[in-house]
Design a protein around this motif. Structure first.
Motif, PDB file in Angstrom:
ATOM      1  N   THR A  94     -13.957  -0.982   5.004  1.00  0.00           N
ATOM      2  CA  THR A  94     -12.365  -0.967   5.726  1.00  0.00           C
ATOM      3  C   THR A  94     -11.814  -2.323   5.059  1.00  0.00           C
ATOM      4  OG1 THR A  94     -13.415  -0.292   7.679  1.00  0.00           O
ATOM      5  CG2 THR A  94     -11.018  -1.140   7.962  1.00  0.00           C
ATOM      6  N   VAL A  95     -10.641  -2.260   5.094  1.00  0.00           N
ATOM      7  CA  VAL A  95      -9.716  -3.331   4.531  1.00  0.00           C
ATOM      8  C   VAL A  95      -8.553  -3.434   5.527  1.00  0.00           C
ATOM      9  CG1 VAL A  95      -8.253  -4.225   2.857  1.00  0.00           C
ATOM     10  CG2 VAL A  95     -10.094  -3.097   2.124  1.00  0.00           C
ATOM     11  N   TRP A  96      -8.371  -4.541   6.254  1.00  0.00           N
ATOM     12  CA  TRP A  96      -7.507  -4.851   7.309  1.00  0.00           C
ATOM     13  C   TRP A  96      -6.390  -5.668   6.727  1.00  0.00           C
ATOM     14  CZ3 TRP A  96     -12.666  -5.125   8.421  1.00  0.00           C
ATOM     15  CH2 TRP A  96     -13.123  -4.253   9.276  1.00  0.00           C
ATOM     16  N   VAL A  97      -5.126  -5.266   6.707  1.00  0.00           N
ATOM     17  CA  VAL A  97      -3.845  -6.147   6.102  1.00  0.00           C
ATOM     18  C   VAL A  97      -3.160  -6.563   7.446  1.00  0.00           C
ATOM     19  CG1 VAL A  97      -1.979  -6.312   4.632  1.00  0.00           C
ATOM     20  CG2 VAL A  97      -3.929  -4.983   3.746  1.00  0.00           C
ATOM     21  N   ARG A  98      -2.962  -7.814   7.698  1.00  0.00           N
ATOM     22  CA  ARG A  98      -2.417  -8.238   9.137  1.00  0.00           C
ATOM     23  C   ARG A  98      -1.196  -8.963   8.603  1.00  0.00           C
ATOM     24  NH1 ARG A  98      -7.896  -8.831  10.288  1.00  0.00           N
ATOM     25  NH2 ARG A  98      -8.604  -7.430  11.818  1.00  0.00           N
ATOM     26  N   GLU A  99      -0.071  -8.682   9.071  1.00  0.00           N
ATOM     27  CA  GLU A  99       1.178  -9.491   8.786  1.00  0.00           C
ATOM     28  C   GLU A  99       1.595 -10.217   9.897  1.00  0.00           C
ATOM     29  OE1 GLU A  99       5.975  -8.773   8.464  1.00  0.00           O
ATOM     30  OE2 GLU A  99       4.673  -7.150   8.367  1.00  0.00           O
ATOM     31  N   GLY A 100       1.872 -11.548   9.886  1.00  0.00           N
ATOM     32  CA  GLY A 100       2.215 -12.136  11.286  1.00  0.00           C
ATOM     33  C   GLY A 100       3.146 -13.378  10.921  1.00  0.00           C
TER      34      GLY A 100
ATOM     35  N   LEU B  57       5.636 -12.832  -4.942  1.00  0.00           N
ATOM     36  CA  LEU B  57       5.235 -12.385  -3.726  1.00  0.00           C
ATOM     37  C   LEU B  57       4.379 -11.080  -3.479  1.00  0.00           C
ATOM     38  CD1 LEU B  57       7.862 -13.827  -1.263  1.00  0.00           C
ATOM     39  CD2 LEU B  57       5.782 -14.875  -1.602  1.00  0.00           C
ATOM     40  N   GLU B  58       5.046  -9.997  -4.449  1.00  0.00           N
ATOM     41  CA  GLU B  58       4.483  -8.650  -4.445  1.00  0.00           C
ATOM     42  C   GLU B  58       3.055  -8.870  -5.197  1.00  0.00           C
ATOM     43  OE1 GLU B  58       7.379  -6.006  -6.385  1.00  0.00           O
ATOM     44  OE2 GLU B  58       8.368  -5.799  -4.482  1.00  0.00           O
ATOM     45  N   ARG B  59       3.055  -9.594  -6.223  1.00  0.00           N
ATOM     46  CA  ARG B  59       1.704  -9.656  -7.130  1.00  0.00           C
ATOM     47  C   ARG B  59       0.899 -10.603  -6.103  1.00  0.00           C
ATOM     48  NH1 ARG B  59       0.586  -9.478 -12.440  1.00  0.00           N
ATOM     49  NH2 ARG B  59      -1.623  -9.457 -12.883  1.00  0.00           N
TER      50      ARG B  59
ATOM     51  N   GLU C 183       8.465  -5.994   4.220  1.00  0.00           N
ATOM     52  CA  GLU C 183       8.737  -5.066   3.258  1.00  0.00           C
ATOM     53  C   GLU C 183       7.693  -5.030   1.949  1.00  0.00           C
ATOM     54  OE1 GLU C 183      12.953  -5.262   1.988  1.00  0.00           O
ATOM     55  OE2 GLU C 183      13.696  -5.146   4.016  1.00  0.00           O
ATOM     56  N   VAL C 184       7.553  -6.439   1.624  1.00  0.00           N
ATOM     57  CA  VAL C 184       6.651  -6.212   0.169  1.00  0.00           C
ATOM     58  C   VAL C 184       5.122  -5.771   0.783  1.00  0.00           C
ATOM     59  CG1 VAL C 184       5.491  -8.135  -1.147  1.00  0.00           C
ATOM     60  CG2 VAL C 184       7.855  -8.533  -0.384  1.00  0.00           C
ATOM     61  N   VAL C 185       4.750  -6.151   1.995  1.00  0.00           N
ATOM     62  CA  VAL C 185       3.490  -5.805   2.189  1.00  0.00           C
ATOM     63  C   VAL C 185       3.509  -4.076   2.440  1.00  0.00           C
ATOM     64  CG1 VAL C 185       1.668  -5.647   4.489  1.00  0.00           C
ATOM     65  CG2 VAL C 185       2.916  -7.978   3.645  1.00  0.00           C
ATOM     66  N   ALA C 186       4.478  -3.712   3.026  1.00  0.00           N
ATOM     67  CA  ALA C 186       4.790  -2.257   3.205  1.00  0.00           C
ATOM     68  C   ALA C 186       4.597  -1.675   1.843  1.00  0.00           C
ATOM     69  CB  ALA C 186       5.929  -1.926   3.762  1.00  0.00           C
ATOM     70  N   ALA C 187       5.391  -2.094   0.792  1.00  0.00           N
ATOM     71  CA  ALA C 187       5.230  -1.354  -0.471  1.00  0.00           C
ATOM     72  C   ALA C 187       3.808  -1.507  -1.023  1.00  0.00           C
ATOM     73  CB  ALA C 187       6.473  -1.959  -1.391  1.00  0.00           C
ATOM     74  N   VAL C 188       3.316  -2.652  -1.035  1.00  0.00           N
ATOM     75  CA  VAL C 188       2.050  -2.663  -1.599  1.00  0.00           C
ATOM     76  C   VAL C 188       1.021  -1.911  -0.993  1.00  0.00           C
ATOM     77  CG1 VAL C 188       0.001  -4.457  -2.060  1.00  0.00           C
ATOM     78  CG2 VAL C 188       2.410  -5.153  -2.448  1.00  0.00           C
ATOM     79  N   VAL C 189       0.905  -2.064   0.388  1.00  0.00           N
ATOM     80  CA  VAL C 189       0.064  -1.083   0.977  1.00  0.00           C
ATOM     81  C   VAL C 189       0.266   0.391   0.498  1.00  0.00           C
ATOM     82  CG1 VAL C 189      -0.854  -0.248   3.290  1.00  0.00           C
ATOM     83  CG2 VAL C 189      -0.352  -2.702   2.913  1.00  0.00           C
ATOM     84  N   ASP C 190       1.103   0.939   0.750  1.00  0.00           N
ATOM     85  CA  ASP C 190       1.512   2.277   0.397  1.00  0.00           C
ATOM     86  C   ASP C 190       1.250   2.466  -1.181  1.00  0.00           C
ATOM     87  OD1 ASP C 190       2.482   2.923   2.647  1.00  0.00           O
ATOM     88  OD2 ASP C 190       4.726   2.664   2.058  1.00  0.00           O
ATOM     89  N   MET C 191       1.158   1.583  -2.026  1.00  0.00           N
ATOM     90  CA  MET C 191       0.968   1.785  -3.555  1.00  0.00           C
ATOM     91  C   MET C 191      -0.588   1.770  -3.638  1.00  0.00           C
ATOM     92  SD  MET C 191       1.860  -0.535  -6.517  1.00  0.00           S
ATOM     93  CE  MET C 191       1.018  -2.137  -5.959  1.00  0.00           C
ATOM     94  N   HIS C 192      -1.320   1.106  -2.699  1.00  0.00           N
ATOM     95  CA  HIS C 192      -2.795   1.080  -2.901  1.00  0.00           C
ATOM     96  C   HIS C 192      -3.626   1.887  -1.928  1.00  0.00           C
ATOM     97  CE1 HIS C 192      -2.053  -3.022  -4.807  1.00  0.00           C
ATOM     98  NE2 HIS C 192      -3.066  -3.051  -5.172  1.00  0.00           N
ATOM     99  N   ARG C 193      -2.782   2.742  -1.417  1.00  0.00           N
ATOM    100  CA  ARG C 193      -3.564   3.902  -0.512  1.00  0.00           C
ATOM    101  C   ARG C 193      -4.184   4.952  -1.426  1.00  0.00           C
ATOM    102  NH1 ARG C 193      -3.042   3.560   4.910  1.00  0.00           N
ATOM    103  NH2 ARG C 193      -1.310   2.551   5.772  1.00  0.00           N
TER     104      ARG C 193
END
Length: 451
Positions: free
Chosen positions: A339-345, A319-321, A275-285
């Protein structure tokens, strides 16, 4: 060679030296107490070589048969040349010589002495060797028990860091040199913890106090620039002042976050990292689109539809920061069309990779230092105050994890974040703190900040 081994060898060596000295003294004493061959020969000679049993002597003689003093001696009674003469016998009585029984006694005594001394040496040597092994084992055990407080000091020292000074040894036992060492170490940690905490409070308080005058300064500059009929030179000066104001505000904001993360976490909760990664990625698009960078979010390590999201135990805002700083840096230090790749695992929990200019490994090691850019250009309002990755490393340490920088041969960096994470339990039960520490994998070209 460790101190434990040296102490055990020292105990064994001292015991061996003492045993050899004791054996030598015992050997000398036993050798002196045993009968010698000369004494045995004299005893045998006095018993078997008497006049009565000497060859050629008469079997019996009456006292009157012996010559009395003053009696005349005939020529036939004189001793012939070559006849043996015994000092203890009268004139004319042949003396005895060594016979086979005397030689047998001397040989037996010599053999007995040799056997006793050899048996003493062999048996004592075997006993000393066996006891030496036992002394080495006992020395090892004693050294281990003696050095156990030192191991406690070393273990505590390895767990300590600038953001984790709450560990103490608190060694129990009798008052000796080792307990004094442990107490002195605990007192030193108390002083260090107080010093670090005072420094962090000062940074936080100073940063907080600077916010108000900076906000007032920005307001005054904006009002002056919006005044009707303002001189173009005044407008240009106001623009420069606002740019510097933005930099100072970003610096103060970064210092506040850094001071907060360095203090550690007051409370923890289960934070779904997805959830944190999704919110940050949407904010930086929008920011990535404006910079001409393709921002991609990839999921690795599991099937999101089949497995529940991983929860990181920590502070959601921090964590969001952390994620925001990584994504923001990947966009800023990129090239147009990159390109920027954000990978969550699962391991690593988060990986942010970007294209861009190559970064040397030696420069990558400086990325996590405050105000360091590792040769990536001077400061500009678009690139921040130089605290982004320092804040990332501090937040990761506060959560019991780590961050790693990998220089890509084709250019850019790969930033991997390792945090203690585990799947959440059923909704009916509470989440328990993770039992597995964060693992920081290593690979060629990887740099992990020390802290």
């Amino acid at each position: 060679m460790s101190v434990k081994v040296r102490l055990a060898l020292m105990c064994g060596g001292l015991f061996l030296l003492s045993g050899v000295v004791l054996l030598a003294v015992n050997y000398v004493l036993v050798r002196a107490a045993l009968p010698s061959a000369a004494i045995a020969a004299g005893s045998a000679f006095g018993t078997t070589g008497s006049a009565a049993e000497a060859p050629g002597a008469p079997e019996s003689a009456a006292p009157g048969d012996l010559a009395a003093p003053g009696d005349p001696v005939s020529p036939g009674d004189l001793v012939s040349p070559g006849d043996p003469v015994s000092p203890g016998l009268g004139v004319g009585v042949p003396g005895p010589g060594p016979d086979s029984s005397t030689l047998t006694v001397v040989s037996a005594v010599r053999s007995y002495r040799g056997d006793v001394l050899n048996t003493l040496l062999v048996q004592s040597g075997v006993a000393i060797g066996a006891t030496l092994v036992l002394a080495l084992l006992l020395g090892w055990v004693a050294a281990d028990r003696t050095l156990r407080p030192v191991h406690a000091v070393v273990s505590t020292a390895r767990r300590l860091g600038a953001d984790n000074l709450d560990a103490r040894i608190r060694l129990r036992g009798p008052r000796d040199e080792l307990t004094e060492l442990a107490d002195a170490f605990d007192e030193m940690l108390d002083r260090l913890a107080g010093s670090f905490d005072s420094q962090r409070r000062f940074v936080a308080n100073a940063s907080h106090e600077l916010r108000t005058p900076l906000a007032a300064q920005r307001t005054l500059v904006e009002v002056a620039m919006e005044r009707p009929g303002a001189d173009p030179a005044l407008h240009d000066l106001g623009t420069r002042l606002l740019t510097l104001n933005v930099r100072v505000e970003a610096l103060i904001e970064g210092l506040l976050v850094l001071a907060r993360s360095d203090r550690g976490l007051a409370s923890r909760q289960a934070v779904p990292i997805g959830e944190v990664v999704a919110a940050v990625v949407d904010m930086h698009r929008p920011v990535a689109t404006a910079a001409g960078v393709d921002l991609r979010w990839e999921h690795t390590g599991r099937d999101r539809a089949a497995a529940p999201a991983y929860a990181v135990w920590g502070d959601r805002l921090l964590l969001e920061r952390l994620v925001s700083n990584l994504v923001d840096n990947a966009i800023k230090y990129n090239r147009p069309g990159g390109t920027v790749w954000v990978r969550e695992g699962a391991d690593p929990v988060l990986s942010v990779t970007n294209t861009g200019p190559p970064v040397l490994l030696s420069s990558a090691a400086d990325l996590f230092e405050p105000f360091s850019r590792a040769g990536r250009g001077s400061w500009s309002p678009e690139r921040g105050a130089g605290l982004g990755l320092s804040i990332v490393a501090s937040i990761a340490r506060a959560h019991g994890g780590s961050v790693r920088a990998v220089s890509r041969p084709e250019g850019g960096l790969e930033m991997d974040v390792f945090l203690p994470a585990q799947p959440p339990p059923p909704a009916s039960s509470k989440l328990a703190p993770p039992g597995r520490p964060a693992r920081s994998a290593s690979r060629p070209g990887a740099v992990t900040p020390s802290g």
